[in-house]
Write a protein that holds these residues in place. Sequence first.
Motif, mmCIF file in Angstrom:
data_model
loop_
_atom_site.group_PDB
_atom_site.id
_atom_site.type_symbol
_atom_site.label_atom_id
_atom_site.label_comp_id
_atom_site.label_asym_id
_atom_site.label_seq_id
_atom_site.Cartn_x
_atom_site.Cartn_y
_atom_site.Cartn_z
ATOM 1 N N ASP A 296 -49.244 -94.200 -71.355
ATOM 2 C CA ASP A 296 -48.010 -93.235 -71.547
ATOM 3 C C ASP A 296 -46.778 -93.750 -70.556
ATOM 4 N N ARG A 297 -47.276 -93.606 -69.235
ATOM 5 C CA ARG A 297 -46.358 -93.953 -68.196
ATOM 6 C C ARG A 297 -45.533 -94.910 -68.071
ATOM 7 N N THR B 189 -39.186 -97.707 -72.257
ATOM 8 C CA THR B 189 -38.334 -97.436 -73.237
ATOM 9 C C THR B 189 -36.789 -97.831 -72.747
ATOM 10 N N LEU C 217 -43.223 -94.929 -70.962
ATOM 11 C CA LEU C 217 -41.999 -94.164 -70.824
ATOM 12 C C LEU C 217 -40.910 -94.935 -70.016
#
Lengths: 446, 194
Positions: free
Chosen positions: B101-102, B108, B105
């Motif tokens: 996820d990090r 993106t 993130l």
Amino acid sequence: MTDSTTVERPLGWHLEGPLDYGALVTDDFRVHRSVFTDPKIFEDEMVRIFGGTWVYLLHESEIPEPFDFQTRRVGRRPVIVTRAEDGEIHVLLNRCTHRGTLLCPLETGNQKRFQCAYHGWTFSNSGDLTAITYPDGYREDFAKEAYNLGRAPRVQSYRGFVFCSFNPDVESVEAWMGPARTIFDWAVDRAGGDDHVKMVKASTMEYRGNWKLQNDNNGDMYHVPFTHRSTLTMTRQRHGAGKSLDHFKGDSSPMTVRDLGNGHKMIDQRPSIDSVWERARPIPGRETQAEQLIARIGEQRARQYLEYVGRAGINLILYPNLYVGGNASLLVYEPVAVNRTFVHSYIALLPGAPPEINALRMRFEEDFINIGNRDDNEVFERLAAALGDIPEMPWIDVSRGWRTAGETVEADESLSGRVTYETGIRASYVRWRELMTKAPAMAVGV
Amino acid sequence: MQVEPEMLLAEEDVRYVNDELYEDVFRFYRESSEWTGPGSHEPEPEAVVVREARLLDQRNYESWLDLFLPRCVYWVPGREVVGDPREEPALHFDDHRRLVDRVALIRTGFLHAQTPPSVTCRMVGSLESGRHAAGTCDVFSSVLIDAYRGGAHVQYAGRQFHRIAETQDGWAIQYRVLLLNDRAGSQGNITFIL
Ligand code: FES
Ligand SMILES: [Fe+2]
């Protein structure tokens, strides 16, 4: 209404005379930049706002036993919050009455007495000066009683949440909360009630900007799709739609923002959150802990408990320094300087809940702080990086929603606006103006 | 470099954070913090720790993720005296999913907190290898991170404990615990992966 050209003064103008605080928040809801950038105004806020009304300190579960203490700041004032032998809570100024040394350098502990490191004066945990070293050196009529520790003249615990004020004339906490009290009660009841909360510190965020930025932002949904675009995009890519802040659909959503009086505000996200657990971003242990719980206590009860993990749908901000999330999580704003702020986060362990639930709550508490709040803090720092440096542009605007059909008065007399409105933020600046334009009857008890 | 969404959604092992894992990680932390040595030098596991630091400095997060076992933990405690992570929040206690996820993130392209990105330099020192269980080696080190962004430097310093496990493809990180000096205080806005 104030014309912007008539209010801006040359840099350093505040040094020349008393400030007209009433003019810094205009009737058409512009706020003067100095409110965020001027060290002199910050000093006055520490007296008039953080001294003039109720300030949240801690939850009683953080000092459960006799002689437990925690140190805090009320504005900038260092205080020791103690529990005396008889159970009473005292809010003592953490300053030796001899020559002003910080008395207790620790964050927390259990002590019957506090002895000053400088010349050894000793105070009881209810603030009495119990011993002066080499007492023969003082004149005969030296009044030792006048040298007890200073204390907040008003201390009140409301459902386990301890507040204090340096204004002896302040109304009760209940009256101060006003319509916010029902929401506050909802949040405490949802966590299982007064005795079912053990508040633990999560972490401290810090940003280079004014304390009001975080206070405002907790009542702001307008920023979500822009500031949190990284969080929203990543979460959708990785975990599909409907998680985290994905229930926000601009003003077409049924959520509202409210002005609850006395500067208190809230965002009510509850109408858009069907299941807290289903909307929570996946966190470590989500699958394993939930399955273990279901296997042990059955699907139905497990589902009820799992609703304690995630965003329960309210942002309640009690002005000036407390944010209450709907699932017994708190933020406490600590102003450090005009351009520096600590935001302490707390999460309640729920001693009555299964251990799986508490473990999941701990992992959830870390989640947005790491994933989402980094972008909030970045924005605060960008704001601080521009606002203070352009004297020719003195005003910011917080009028969104004002005098529009989307703002209505509720039955409890609070003002309700569409969710992207700055209705709540205006509440805080109206209160700011009110508190800053009158000097409170400050007192320090001894 | 953009991460392809398909790659991010590839089958992940997300079903390993249970009580047994929590107990094992907590034990790893306790034994590492109380460890008195003497240490030795194990070049291959220690090289993983140094390589991790370099990949993070290069912002090559995909290769950094490749250093971890699928069932890994990266834990940054938030207390002076560290307790059971099931009963206290950490600065973060991440499983493999939250590590990805990090990275996603950042990839993106919309992470304001890393626009522009921090330029970092990690100094890993005082490397020692300690206890060995079957197929694993524990590596202890100190790390100092200097980060420059937006005209200002910030520094983070701390001790780190790595449990490095031998796999068919070489050595990989099973657990990493980072004990920041200021873990009980505030760390500013941590905008990059520590
Ligand atoms: S300043 Fe505290 S005893 Fe002198
Ligand atoms: Fe935000």
